[in-house]
Design a protein around this motif. Sequence first.
Motif, mmCIF file in Angstrom:
data_model
loop_
_atom_site.group_PDB
_atom_site.id
_atom_site.type_symbol
_atom_site.label_atom_id
_atom_site.label_comp_id
_atom_site.label_asym_id
_atom_site.label_seq_id
_atom_site.Cartn_x
_atom_site.Cartn_y
_atom_site.Cartn_z
ATOM 1 N N UNK A 61 2.555 -12.616 3.685
ATOM 2 C CA UNK A 61 3.113 -11.722 4.702
ATOM 3 C C UNK A 61 4.632 -11.809 4.751
ATOM 4 N N UNK A 62 5.147 -13.023 4.675
ATOM 5 C CA UNK A 62 6.603 -13.191 4.688
ATOM 6 C C UNK A 62 7.258 -12.485 3.505
ATOM 7 N N UNK A 63 6.646 -12.599 2.338
ATOM 8 C CA UNK A 63 7.185 -11.899 1.171
ATOM 9 C C UNK A 63 7.081 -10.392 1.332
ATOM 10 N N UNK A 64 5.999 -9.925 1.921
ATOM 11 C CA UNK A 64 5.820 -8.483 2.124
ATOM 12 C C UNK A 64 6.830 -7.941 3.110
ATOM 13 N N UNK A 65 7.053 -8.665 4.225
ATOM 14 C CA UNK A 65 8.041 -8.184 5.204
ATOM 15 C C UNK A 65 9.448 -8.219 4.617
ATOM 16 N N UNK A 66 9.747 -9.223 3.800
ATOM 17 C CA UNK A 66 11.068 -9.285 3.166
ATOM 18 C C UNK A 66 11.278 -8.102 2.220
ATOM 19 N N UNK A 67 10.226 -7.715 1.505
ATOM 20 C CA UNK A 67 10.353 -6.567 0.605
ATOM 21 C C UNK A 67 10.518 -5.269 1.384
ATOM 22 N N UNK A 68 9.794 -5.122 2.495
ATOM 23 C CA UNK A 68 9.901 -3.897 3.282
ATOM 24 C C UNK A 68 11.219 -3.801 4.033
ATOM 25 N N UNK A 69 11.859 -4.940 4.286
ATOM 26 C CA UNK A 69 13.144 -4.899 4.994
ATOM 27 C C UNK A 69 14.252 -4.263 4.161
ATOM 28 N N UNK A 70 14.031 -4.134 2.846
ATOM 29 C CA UNK A 70 15.035 -3.497 1.985
ATOM 30 C C UNK A 70 15.048 -1.988 2.133
ATOM 31 N N UNK A 71 13.981 -1.425 2.691
ATOM 32 C CA UNK A 71 13.926 0.014 2.892
ATOM 33 C C UNK A 71 14.617 0.346 4.211
ATOM 34 N N UNK A 74 14.955 5.010 9.675
ATOM 35 C CA UNK A 74 15.111 5.101 11.115
ATOM 36 C C UNK A 74 13.933 4.433 11.817
ATOM 37 N N UNK A 75 14.159 4.106 13.054
ATOM 38 C CA UNK A 75 13.112 3.468 13.841
ATOM 39 C C UNK A 75 12.053 4.498 14.210
ATOM 40 N N UNK A 76 10.759 4.102 14.256
ATOM 41 C CA UNK A 76 10.245 2.767 13.950
ATOM 42 C C UNK A 76 10.184 2.510 12.452
ATOM 43 N N UNK A 77 10.350 1.245 12.079
ATOM 44 C CA UNK A 77 10.346 0.872 10.679
ATOM 45 C C UNK A 77 8.921 0.904 10.124
ATOM 46 N N UNK A 78 8.837 0.717 8.804
ATOM 47 C CA UNK A 78 7.520 0.708 8.163
ATOM 48 C C UNK A 78 6.660 -0.437 8.695
ATOM 49 N N UNK A 80 6.803 -1.867 11.663
ATOM 50 C CA UNK A 80 6.375 -1.629 13.037
ATOM 51 C C UNK A 80 5.277 -0.572 13.126
ATOM 52 N N UNK A 81 5.344 0.455 12.297
ATOM 53 C CA UNK A 81 4.383 1.559 12.389
ATOM 54 C C UNK A 81 3.100 1.311 11.600
ATOM 55 N N UNK A 82 3.174 0.575 10.486
ATOM 56 C CA UNK A 82 2.012 0.399 9.610
ATOM 57 C C UNK A 82 1.626 -1.065 9.425
ATOM 58 N N UNK A 83 1.965 -1.917 10.367
ATOM 59 C CA UNK A 83 1.650 -3.329 10.221
ATOM 60 C C UNK A 83 0.151 -3.601 10.125
ATOM 61 N N UNK A 84 -0.722 -3.017 10.966
ATOM 62 C CA UNK A 84 -2.170 -3.285 10.810
ATOM 63 C C UNK A 84 -2.709 -2.848 9.456
#
Length: 371
Positions: A61-71, A74-78, A80-84
């Motif tokens: 999960x940490x690696x996945x969130x780090x990869x998505x943070x590069x995108x 605008x809010x909401x981020x990927x 926040x909107x598609x976490x489940x």
Amino acid sequence: MLRLPSQTTETEWNSNWKEIQPALRKVRRSMASLRTSSLKVMRVSQLDSDILDVELVDILKEQLWSALSLFKCHKPTIKESLEPELLALLNLVLFKLSIYDSSASYGAQLQNLKYRNEWQHGGAFESIAKDAPLTKTQKILYGVFTVGGQYTWARTNRYITAKGWGEVDESDIRNKIYRVLQAGEKYWKAFSLINFLVFLWNGKYRTLVDRVLAMRLVYSKKSMNRQVSFEFLNRQMVWHAFTEFLLFLVPLINVEKLKMKLMRMLLPKSYLVSSKGYDMLPANQCAICHDSTSRENVPVGQVQNFTVHNPYETNCGHQYCYYCIQSKLSVFGDEWPCFRCGEKVSEIHKHIEIVQDEKLAEKVEIKESSS
């Protein structure tokens, strides 16, 4: 007796084997009526496997969130909107590569464990029979309950919280659904707690899903002993305890005072004074101010910047700035030696200088002589 080449001779052991078959069948029937000892699987290994699985998911999960943070978006981020959905996809991949393919999670494989179909076991040969593999139905239902159930609950709970179903009128159907879901969560947690207590008692089913599907963790290789070396762990614990003790003890020890005491014991007083040359300074100069600026290559004879301010006199009769002498005593205590004479400074007092007017003193002397 002559025999043809095509005829085979019956060996002695073969004939003996056939003779004892009735006795063996009788022994087998008698053993079937007896109950062997139940299968014992270490509870700590089963719990450790679950902890390893959770840590693996956290790392991914940490690696996945780090990869998505590069995108940048605008809010909401990927996240926040598609976490489940992202977590469900990650858990689905892990489920397919572990339990569905090999009947064991990655943490269970590290603990020499695997799932078996407990519906096919029981009776006298529970602990010695060959492990029955999981059926395809059990694997699919396990994925539905774990992956699908977690996703459904997370998405539903997020939607209900965002829409505020718990704040509407109690007669509204949405509020009733909200209360039913909250009650269901409480019952699930209660049953999970009961199942965990039962697991601690008999060590069979670690989770409620395992009990419902009769999926029991057993040893993958029964002949493999649990050989864990605690040497490294013991070293880490000893070192950790030692560092904690030092962190507690060092602030209680005045290292500077101890070092100064050793210097006074090993070095003569004359060396302590003459090594820095502060005994040659004028009386109106603060030797401590010179010492604090010695690293800046300030000459010892420079007097314009180090005049004693708010003078305090030591028990040996030398004057220093109040701030300078008080800072030294607070650090070194009564072991600090005077920079001018080398004596231990045990007490200080404010220096009061009496200034007399010479003309007034002459008038007083004249009046006294005339009288």
